[in-house]
Design an enzyme around this catalytic site. Sequence first.
Site, PDB file in Angstrom:
ATOM      1  N   ARG A 250      -5.752  -4.508  -0.476  1.00 16.06           N
ATOM      2  CA  ARG A 250      -7.849  -5.260   0.667  1.00 16.06           C
ATOM      3  C   ARG A 250      -8.172  -6.463   0.626  1.00 16.06           C
ATOM      4  O   ARG A 250      -9.646  -6.175   1.456  1.00 16.06           O
ATOM      5  CB  ARG A 250      -8.328  -4.020  -0.062  1.00 16.06           C
ATOM      6  CG  ARG A 250      -8.257  -2.505  -0.420  1.00 16.06           C
ATOM      7  CD  ARG A 250      -8.418  -1.752  -1.647  1.00 16.06           C
ATOM      8  NE  ARG A 250      -7.372  -1.862  -3.116  1.00 16.06           N
ATOM      9  CZ  ARG A 250      -7.615  -1.172  -4.297  1.00 16.06           C
ATOM     10  NH1 ARG A 250      -8.708  -0.499  -4.558  1.00 16.06           N
ATOM     11  NH2 ARG A 250      -7.161  -1.235  -5.180  1.00 16.06           N
TER      12      ARG A 250
ATOM     13  N   LYS B 146      -3.150 -11.597  -4.871  1.00 11.92           N
ATOM     14  CA  LYS B 146      -4.540 -11.463  -5.374  1.00 11.92           C
ATOM     15  C   LYS B 146      -5.049 -11.635  -6.513  1.00 11.92           C
ATOM     16  O   LYS B 146      -6.302 -12.810  -6.567  1.00 11.92           O
ATOM     17  CB  LYS B 146      -4.911  -9.411  -5.380  1.00 11.92           C
ATOM     18  CG  LYS B 146      -6.387  -9.078  -6.179  1.00 11.92           C
ATOM     19  CD  LYS B 146      -6.389  -8.022  -6.154  1.00 11.92           C
ATOM     20  CE  LYS B 146      -5.417  -7.330  -7.254  1.00 11.92           C
ATOM     21  NZ  LYS B 146      -6.089  -6.250  -6.986  1.00 11.92           N
TER      22      LYS B 146
ATOM     23  N   GLY C 280     -11.101   4.928 -10.497  1.00 11.18           N
ATOM     24  CA  GLY C 280     -10.812   5.655 -11.556  1.00 11.18           C
ATOM     25  C   GLY C 280     -12.110   6.479 -12.868  1.00 11.18           C
ATOM     26  O   GLY C 280     -12.347   5.499 -12.850  1.00 11.18           O
TER      27      GLY C 280
ATOM     28  N   TYR D 244     -18.461 -50.551   3.088  1.00 17.08           N
ATOM     29  CA  TYR D 244     -17.374 -49.694   2.782  1.00 17.08           C
ATOM     30  C   TYR D 244     -16.955 -50.529   1.642  1.00 17.08           C
ATOM     31  O   TYR D 244     -16.460 -52.247   1.838  1.00 17.08           O
ATOM     32  CB  TYR D 244     -16.680 -49.517   3.963  1.00 17.08           C
ATOM     33  CG  TYR D 244     -15.441 -48.833   2.723  1.00 17.08           C
ATOM     34  CD1 TYR D 244     -14.912 -47.719   2.190  1.00 17.08           C
ATOM     35  CD2 TYR D 244     -13.647 -49.908   3.572  1.00 17.08           C
ATOM     36  CE1 TYR D 244     -13.518 -47.610   1.222  1.00 17.08           C
ATOM     37  CE2 TYR D 244     -13.146 -49.796   3.181  1.00 17.08           C
ATOM     38  CZ  TYR D 244     -12.854 -48.186   2.495  1.00 17.08           C
ATOM     39  OH  TYR D 244     -11.104 -48.097   1.334  1.00 17.08           O
TER      40      TYR D 244
HETATM   41  C1  UD1 Z   1      -6.876   0.542 -11.044  1.00 20.31           C
HETATM   42  C2  UD1 Z   1      -6.780   1.881 -11.890  1.00 20.31           C
HETATM   43  C3  UD1 Z   1      -8.138   2.530 -11.628  1.00 20.31           C
HETATM   44  C4  UD1 Z   1      -9.198   1.701 -12.591  1.00 20.31           C
HETATM   45  C5  UD1 Z   1      -8.665   0.223 -11.288  1.00 20.31           C
HETATM   46  C6  UD1 Z   1      -9.991  -0.800 -12.183  1.00 20.31           C
HETATM   47  C7  UD1 Z   1      -4.365   2.720 -11.886  1.00 20.31           C
HETATM   48  C8  UD1 Z   1      -3.768   3.615 -11.252  1.00 20.31           C
HETATM   49  N1  UD1 Z   1      -5.551   2.792 -11.255  1.00 20.31           N
HETATM   50  O1  UD1 Z   1      -6.575   0.808  -9.916  1.00 20.31           O
HETATM   51  O2  UD1 Z   1      -8.356   4.113 -12.686  1.00 20.31           O
HETATM   52  O3  UD1 Z   1     -10.644   2.327 -12.418  1.00 20.31           O
HETATM   53  O4  UD1 Z   1      -7.938  -0.195 -11.707  1.00 20.31           O
HETATM   54  O5  UD1 Z   1      -9.848  -1.812 -12.127  1.00 20.31           O
HETATM   55  O6  UD1 Z   1      -3.986   1.866 -12.452  1.00 20.31           O
HETATM   56  N2  UD1 Z   1       0.101  -4.356 -10.444  1.00 20.31           N
HETATM   57  C9  UD1 Z   1       1.244  -4.487 -10.832  1.00 20.31           C
HETATM   58  N3  UD1 Z   1       2.080  -3.695 -10.294  1.00 20.31           N
HETATM   59  C10 UD1 Z   1       2.511  -2.614  -9.687  1.00 20.31           C
HETATM   60  C11 UD1 Z   1       0.162  -2.560  -8.940  1.00 20.31           C
HETATM   61  C12 UD1 Z   1      -0.482  -2.965  -9.528  1.00 20.31           C
HETATM   62  O7  UD1 Z   1       1.298  -4.861 -11.549  1.00 20.31           O
HETATM   63  O8  UD1 Z   1       2.974  -2.068  -9.200  1.00 20.31           O
HETATM   64  C13 UD1 Z   1      -1.130  -4.689 -10.797  1.00 20.31           C
HETATM   65  C14 UD1 Z   1      -2.014  -5.588 -10.077  1.00 20.31           C
HETATM   66  O9  UD1 Z   1      -1.633  -6.522  -9.411  1.00 20.31           O
HETATM   67  C15 UD1 Z   1      -3.913  -5.264 -10.201  1.00 20.31           C
HETATM   68  C16 UD1 Z   1      -3.471  -4.277 -11.454  1.00 20.31           C
HETATM   69  O10 UD1 Z   1      -2.174  -4.036 -11.975  1.00 20.31           O
HETATM   70  O11 UD1 Z   1      -3.448  -6.115 -11.085  1.00 20.31           O
HETATM   71  C17 UD1 Z   1      -4.324  -3.199 -10.929  1.00 20.31           C
HETATM   72  O12 UD1 Z   1      -3.951  -2.713  -9.952  1.00 20.31           O
HETATM   73  P1  UD1 Z   1      -4.372  -2.015  -8.923  1.00 20.31           P
HETATM   74  O13 UD1 Z   1      -4.003  -2.519  -7.028  1.00 20.31           O
HETATM   75  O14 UD1 Z   1      -6.309  -3.129  -8.607  1.00 20.31           O
HETATM   76  O15 UD1 Z   1      -5.410  -0.925  -9.289  1.00 20.31           O
HETATM   77  P2  UD1 Z   1      -6.256  -0.263  -8.527  1.00 20.31           P
HETATM   78  O16 UD1 Z   1      -6.619   0.616  -7.408  1.00 20.31           O
HETATM   79  O17 UD1 Z   1      -7.842  -1.478  -8.755  1.00 20.31           O
HETATM   80 MG    MG Z   2      -7.700  -3.693  -8.644  1.00 19.38          MG
END
Ligand code: UD1
Ligand code: MG
Length: 486
Positions: free
Chosen positions: A18, A25, A142, A369
């Site tokens: 996003r 990120k 969430g 300078y």
């Molecule tokens: C997540 C939560 C959501 C919460 C929000 C808060 C889940 C499914 N959802 O959503 O409930 O409200 O954070 O900010 O967890 N990451 C990994 N490996 C992966 C996927 C993600 O390391 O396979 C890491 C990302 O780099 C990030 C973190 O996990 O730092 C959260 O992932 P992100 O995609 O930001 O989740 P949100 O949609 O924000």
């Molecule tokens: Mg997030």
Amino acid sequence: MPANDLAVLILAAGKGTRLKSSLAKVLHRAGGRPLVEHVLAACAALKPRKTVVVVGHQAEQVSAVVEPLEADVVLQQPQRGTGHAMQVARRALGGAKFVVVLPGDAPLIRTATLRSMIATHRAANAAATILSAVVSDPSGYGRILRKSETAVQAIVEESQLTDEQRELNEINSSIYCFTLEKLWPALAQVQPNNKHRELYLTDAVAVLAAKNETVLAHVASDPREALGCNTRADLAEVDRIFREWKRASLMSDGVSIQLPETVLIDPDVTAGEDTVLEPAVQLLGKTKIGERCTIRTGSVLSDVVVGNDVIVEPHSVIAQSRLDDNVIVGPFARLRPGTHLKNGSRVGNFVEMKKTTVGEGTKVPHLTYLGNANVGSKTNIGAGTITCNYDGFQKHATNIGKGVFIGSDSTLVAPVRIGDGAYVAAGSTITENIPPDALGIARGRQVNKPRWASRKRRELAATQQSSKAGRPRKKAKARSKKSRRR
Ligand code: UD1
Ligand code: MG
């Protein structure tokens, strides 16, 4: 006190789709640091037995940031969701009893909040404790679904909300404390039942609750600590909050900040009592400012050490330099790396310096300078002085002694040495050393030609007359009209 039964796990493998960026990120910056660095800093104070960071997207670059901060790195490739990231880190977490899990994209979290979440978890002997926050706009997060006043039933992701659940304004921060022996079997039961086909860590919460394990939500007292950075707008908002916190902390230390919302200060910057920062100032990197200084509008200082009672006039740009007590700089000065202005020296407008030391009480007031130069005390450098320090291959030094007077518009061709108390005549191009107390003069001698000017004027007037006589009629008409009007 070190917490030997506690590990920290930071999830930082995601791409951050996003953000629409080629940079991972967690490496995006807010509040003067990459996001993941803020998260690591908040956790370091917990003194866990181990800190593990799950990396994936741009793993090398992310590792290069987190490894020097004493974190172990685990590779998640490909990235199949936050629950999968957790599973990948299982072995690295070793024999810890509890784990604090944090997303790498929520940088405003503070140690005290983590501590109180852990205390809640321990006191209740819970299986999971979620750090939640009550917010006015829960969209994108969430939501916490409670089964009672204290217990949680599930976390429902935005994409899976019913219309009724959409109204819930308690969100999941994605920061949790888990008891690991309870988490692993629950996580094993989670299925990738969502449109991204990912394993969600959030789904393990519902599994635990269904098994009647204790699942709690600890509400953050400041909901801003739960802010995640998924978009550029989130990044800007989080940056704004960090800057506000930093300014507030300097103001409480006795620094005055005018129109504070326009002033940008990095986290490691310090400033002493009664220092004044005018609007639109930027203090970056490891800048340290003493007491009773004034940094005036539009000035940008990065990695600058400033003594006491210094004035930086408007729109000066200073990097990796040192300004001793009572110095005055600017307006419109540019001091590049390696500049050292000693006590009471003065650098004025449109002056540029690099790798230059200016002695005590010396003045470089305008349009100059100085590069690779060493200037003694109580010397005066006239307007338009230039050190020619570069011959196209190498930089050379210019040494100017104490009590020297450099006349305006002089060029000093380095390497060159000007002795103590010497004079340089204005407009000179100095290519040889000048001994102490001598006058160096290097320019064409002046010749005055008596009555030259009136003769010249007569000559010019005569040529003009003869050309007017030969002019076409049309133009002459236009001219006479004009003179009639007068
Ligand atoms: C997540 C939560 C959501 C919460 C929000 C808060 C889940 C499914 N959802 O959503 O409930 O409200 O954070 O900010 O967890 N990451 C990994 N490996 C992966 C996927 C993600 O390391 O396979 C890491 C990302 O780099 C990030 C973190 O996990 O730092 C959260 O992932 P992100 O995609 O930001 O989740 P949100 O949609 O924000
Ligand atoms: Mg997030």
